[in-house]
Design a protein around this motif. Structure first.
Motif, PDB file in Angstrom:
ATOM      1  N   UNK A 133       9.583  -0.159  -3.033  1.00 20.83           N
ATOM      2  CA  UNK A 133       8.682  -0.767  -1.286  1.00 20.83           C
ATOM      3  C   UNK A 133       9.052   0.691  -0.843  1.00 20.83           C
ATOM      4  N   UNK A 134       9.926   1.843  -1.006  1.00 20.16           N
ATOM      5  CA  UNK A 134      10.324   2.079  -0.124  1.00 20.16           C
ATOM      6  C   UNK A 134       8.853   3.386  -0.675  1.00 20.16           C
ATOM      7  N   UNK A 135       8.996   3.938   1.380  1.00 21.34           N
ATOM      8  CA  UNK A 135       7.049   4.518   1.587  1.00 21.34           C
ATOM      9  C   UNK A 135       7.379   6.064   1.150  1.00 21.34           C
ATOM     10  N   UNK A 136       8.793   7.086   2.462  1.00 17.70           N
ATOM     11  CA  UNK A 136       9.250   8.285   1.988  1.00 17.70           C
ATOM     12  C   UNK A 136      10.594   7.718   0.819  1.00 17.70           C
ATOM     13  N   UNK A 137      10.466   9.531   0.909  1.00 16.90           N
ATOM     14  CA  UNK A 137      11.553   9.378  -0.557  1.00 16.90           C
ATOM     15  C   UNK A 137      13.039  10.245  -0.191  1.00 16.90           C
ATOM     16  N   UNK A 138      13.044   9.420   1.306  1.00 15.74           N
ATOM     17  CA  UNK A 138      14.023   9.954   2.346  1.00 15.74           C
ATOM     18  C   UNK A 138      15.158   8.988   2.555  1.00 15.74           C
ATOM     19  N   UNK A 192      -4.154   6.431   4.116  1.00 17.94           N
ATOM     20  CA  UNK A 192      -5.302   7.351   4.145  1.00 17.94           C
ATOM     21  C   UNK A 192      -3.971   8.709   3.922  1.00 17.94           C
ATOM     22  N   UNK A 193      -3.074   8.672   4.587  1.00 18.01           N
ATOM     23  CA  UNK A 193      -2.711   9.887   4.282  1.00 18.01           C
ATOM     24  C   UNK A 193      -0.662   9.725   4.627  1.00 18.01           C
ATOM     25  N   UNK A 194       0.154  10.204   3.871  1.00 22.47           N
ATOM     26  CA  UNK A 194       1.327  10.028   3.846  1.00 22.47           C
ATOM     27  C   UNK A 194       2.176  10.777   3.470  1.00 22.47           C
ATOM     28  N   UNK A 195       3.489  11.535   3.823  1.00 19.52           N
ATOM     29  CA  UNK A 195       4.352  12.221   3.945  1.00 19.52           C
ATOM     30  C   UNK A 195       5.724  11.981   5.036  1.00 19.52           C
ATOM     31  N   UNK A 196       7.092  12.493   4.323  1.00 22.00           N
ATOM     32  CA  UNK A 196       7.825  12.127   4.887  1.00 22.00           C
ATOM     33  C   UNK A 196       7.679  12.417   6.342  1.00 22.00           C
ATOM     34  N   UNK A 197       6.793  12.924   7.179  1.00 22.50           N
ATOM     35  CA  UNK A 197       7.308  12.824   8.822  1.00 22.50           C
ATOM     36  C   UNK A 197       6.004  12.126   9.705  1.00 22.50           C
ATOM     37  N   UNK A 198       4.973  11.536   9.053  1.00 21.23           N
ATOM     38  CA  UNK A 198       3.924  10.863   9.755  1.00 21.23           C
ATOM     39  C   UNK A 198       3.006   9.662   8.237  1.00 21.23           C
ATOM     40  N   UNK A 199       2.660   8.779   8.878  1.00 21.96           N
ATOM     41  CA  UNK A 199       1.680   7.869   7.805  1.00 21.96           C
ATOM     42  C   UNK A 199       0.672   8.163   8.958  1.00 21.96           C
ATOM     43  N   UNK A 200      -0.802   7.809   7.524  1.00 21.73           N
ATOM     44  CA  UNK A 200      -2.081   7.462   8.275  1.00 21.73           C
ATOM     45  C   UNK A 200      -2.653   6.508   7.868  1.00 21.73           C
ATOM     46  N   UNK A 201      -2.594   5.168   8.408  1.00 24.98           N
ATOM     47  CA  UNK A 201      -3.610   4.409   8.022  1.00 24.98           C
ATOM     48  C   UNK A 201      -4.770   3.891   8.822  1.00 24.98           C
ATOM     49  N   UNK A 205       0.534  -1.187   0.284  1.00 23.94           N
ATOM     50  CA  UNK A 205      -0.064  -0.272   0.189  1.00 23.94           C
ATOM     51  C   UNK A 205       0.804   1.090   0.089  1.00 23.94           C
ATOM     52  N   UNK A 206       2.064   1.308   0.678  1.00 30.64           N
ATOM     53  CA  UNK A 206       2.893   2.481   0.688  1.00 30.64           C
ATOM     54  C   UNK A 206       3.566   2.610  -0.184  1.00 30.64           C
ATOM     55  N   UNK A 207       4.188   2.356  -1.055  1.00 26.45           N
ATOM     56  CA  UNK A 207       4.262   2.466  -2.624  1.00 26.45           C
ATOM     57  C   UNK A 207       3.619   2.194  -3.532  1.00 26.45           C
ATOM     58  N   UNK A 208       2.143   2.314  -3.604  1.00 30.55           N
ATOM     59  CA  UNK A 208       0.974   2.501  -4.169  1.00 30.55           C
ATOM     60  C   UNK A 208       1.234   3.991  -3.567  1.00 30.55           C
ATOM     61  N   UNK A 209       1.011   4.567  -2.888  1.00 33.17           N
ATOM     62  CA  UNK A 209       0.845   5.860  -2.130  1.00 33.17           C
ATOM     63  C   UNK A 209       2.297   6.699  -2.396  1.00 33.17           C
ATOM     64  N   UNK A 210       3.452   5.963  -2.123  1.00 32.53           N
ATOM     65  CA  UNK A 210       4.906   6.891  -2.520  1.00 32.53           C
ATOM     66  C   UNK A 210       4.630   7.384  -4.530  1.00 32.53           C
ATOM     67  N   UNK A 211       3.688   6.434  -5.020  1.00 31.08           N
ATOM     68  CA  UNK A 211       3.904   6.795  -6.185  1.00 31.08           C
ATOM     69  C   UNK A 211       2.977   7.711  -7.194  1.00 31.08           C
ATOM     70  N   UNK A 212       2.311   7.633  -5.861  1.00 29.91           N
ATOM     71  CA  UNK A 212       0.659   8.740  -6.517  1.00 29.91           C
ATOM     72  C   UNK A 212       1.139  10.006  -6.120  1.00 29.91           C
TER      73      UNK A 212
END
Lengths: 106, 409
Positions: free
Chosen positions: B27-32, B81-90, A82-89
């Motif tokens: 796999x990465x979520x945060x661009x950091x 629901x939301x994700x940025x470099x400081x927080x993730x809401x799921x 889910x996180x990778x999809x989110x990042x991509x979006x």
């Protein structure tokens, strides 16, 4: 009682005790599962498991731990995808927090 | 990118693939941070530790036919629901409350990070006392990506500290002008040889627009501070400076359908209590619904806010890993004492066991499965335990014999 065992888990707390007992209670051949932390300053969890006799308490504990490892593993897999999809979006072109472009390192 | 689209959909892939096989480049979520680095190194670490082997074997063993996992088709699912470099809401559904609560507790208290733990002061002519500065330094957030691959200092073979178990930072500042001088976290200089995989590890976290970081001290003319800091791996259970999160939001059942909360009110709780943001994802039970006493919460709304030392999604992933390692520790002990003839507690002391050699670094939570053993049967049954009431030497003596517990036998 031959179908009951106590386990003393050292250096653990409610984090592990609660999740394990709850998992055990969901198993059909476990009659009772409970834990207590005798004193908040003593890092020990006493876990008691009583089964219906078809499996030993030890086996029950082992099964419970395995199911939990599996469930957490699945949670992680789902979260990651889910996180990778989110990042991509959000970032078709990845950017750093400071606005610079990602260049392979941090 | 193909890999993760598949992994999100099919259980087949999940169960047929070795656990933690490179989890997809996306796999990465945060661009950091660099995704390929992080997932491959998690792989590496997991492939050597005995606990990791248990985790992997457990996950690989699972299949549809196994009676134990007949409910796995309804396993946990996640919506972010939301994700940025400081927080993730799921939102996690089809999970039990204890499971999510344990994850929350672990994310807040047991994610390994880095913080300054030892300060050697050479020169301090500032207005602040040595210990005052040392305390301030301890609270400075340091980048912790890769901290889990560092050895725990107490498990390391070195005399005091070395590059495998610590990061050394130095600070040398002197005010030479009439104007007061501010000393910031950016003035800390990393002296240790870094790990190429984690170039930022141990560097102070700097997020402000000026690039200064935390203010450490102010100096007047001719005042000087010269010191060396040793940053070590630790968890927030020991000291809050090692916290990876600032806040973890945790909510379920926003409409209070399960009546787990008893809302205080003057006239009407519905008018007086605003609905939470998560209420839009669920429906309230209509008036007059018969209350289901067996209902259990299964949807959880979690917001993980990072303190800046780790990307928030990494905190979640490491939280899961910590939980799995705890459980694997128990499995490890159960199997170990089973192999040697169901000997019970005493047999765990056949000889000294070397601590886990984890190429990527020791795990400080592994302490429980070294010398004193994690799980002791104190069972009074002959099937697989000898006499009950035995407890671990050393541990038992300091806290009293576990016989004390037999009170509720």
């Amino acid at each position: 009682m031959s179908n009951t065992s106590d386990f003393l888990i050292l250096k653990e707390d409610h984090t592990l005790g609660n999740v394990i007992t709850e998992q055990l209670r969901g198993m059909s051949n476990v009659m009772m599962a409970a834990y207590k932390i005798g004193h908040p300053n003593v890092p020990e969890v006493l876990l008691r498991i009583q089964t219906d006799g078809t499996i030993t308490a030890r086996e029950a504990l082992s099964e419970a731990c395995k199911s939990l490892v599996l469930a957490y593993g699945q949670l992680e897999t789902r979260f990651s995808s889910e996180m990778s999809v989110q990042t991509l979006l959000q970032h078709p072109e990845p950017v750093r927090a400071d606005g610079g472009a990602v260049n392979g390192t941090i | 990118m193909d890999a993760f689209f598949e992994s999100g959909l099919g259980l087949e892939r999940f169960f047929n693939q070795p656990f933690n096989q490179d989890e997809g480049k996306g796999d990465n979520a945060s661009p950091d941070y660099n995704p390929s680095q992080s997932s491959s190194s998690i792989d590496r670490a997991l492939s050597v530790s005995p606990l990791a082997k248990i985790i992997r074997d457990t996950v690989n063993m699972a299949d549809y036919d196994h009676p134990m996992h007949d409910d796995i088709g309804l396993g946990p699912s996640v919506v972010i629901h939301e994700a940025d470099s400081t927080a993730v809401k799921f939102e996690a559904s089809n999970v039990s409350l204890p499971m999510m609560n344990s994850l929350r507790r672990v994310m807040m208290a047991e994610i390994p990070t880095l913080a300054i733990d030892l300060v050697e002061i050479e020169e301090n002519t500032s207005v602040l006392a040595d210990e005052f500065i040392a305390h301030r330094l301890g609270l400075i957030p340091l980048h912790a990506l890769g901290a889990d691959k560092l050895m725990a200092q107490r498990d390391c073979e070195c005399e005091q500290y070395c590059d495998r178990c610590s990061v050394r930072l130095s600070l040398h500042v002197k005010c030479t002008t009439d104007e007061n001088m501010n000393v910031y976290a950016r003035d800390l200089i990393v002296q240790s040889e870094g790990d190429d995989r984690y170039p930022q590890r141990g560097h102070p976290v700097i997020n402000d627009p000026d690039g200064n970081g935390t203010l450490i001290i102010k100096l007047r003319k001719d005042q000087e501070v010269k010191l060396d800091c040793i940053a070590k791996k630790g968890i927030a259970k020991e000291h809050a400076k090692w916290m990876a999160t600032t806040a973890v939001g945790f909510e379920y059942d926003p409409h209070n359908n399960l009546r787990h909360t008893d809302l205080w009110y003057e006239q009407d709780p519905k008018k007086e209590w605003p609905l939470s943001e998560n209420a839009k994802h669920e429906e309230p039970h209509p008036e007059g619904t018969v209350f289901d006493y067996d209902a259990k919460p299964s949807r959880f709304y979690i917001r993980v806010e990072s303190s800046g030392v780790l990307p928030p999604d990494v905190i979640v992933k490491q939280g899961v890993e910590v939980m799995q390692k705890k459980l694997a520790g128990i499995l490890h002990e159960l199997h170990n004492s089973g192999d040697n003839g169901m000997g019970g507690a005493g047999d765990e002391y056949d000889g000294p066991r070397s601590p886990d050699v984890d190429a990527g670094g020791g795990d400080n939570w592994d302490g429980f499965q070294t010398a004193y053993g994690a799980v002791n049967s104190t069972a009074n049954q002959s099937a697989w335990g000898n006499a009950g009431g035995s407890t671990t030497p050393g541990y038992g003596t300091s806290y009293g014999n576990s016989g004390g517990y037999t009170g509720f036998n």
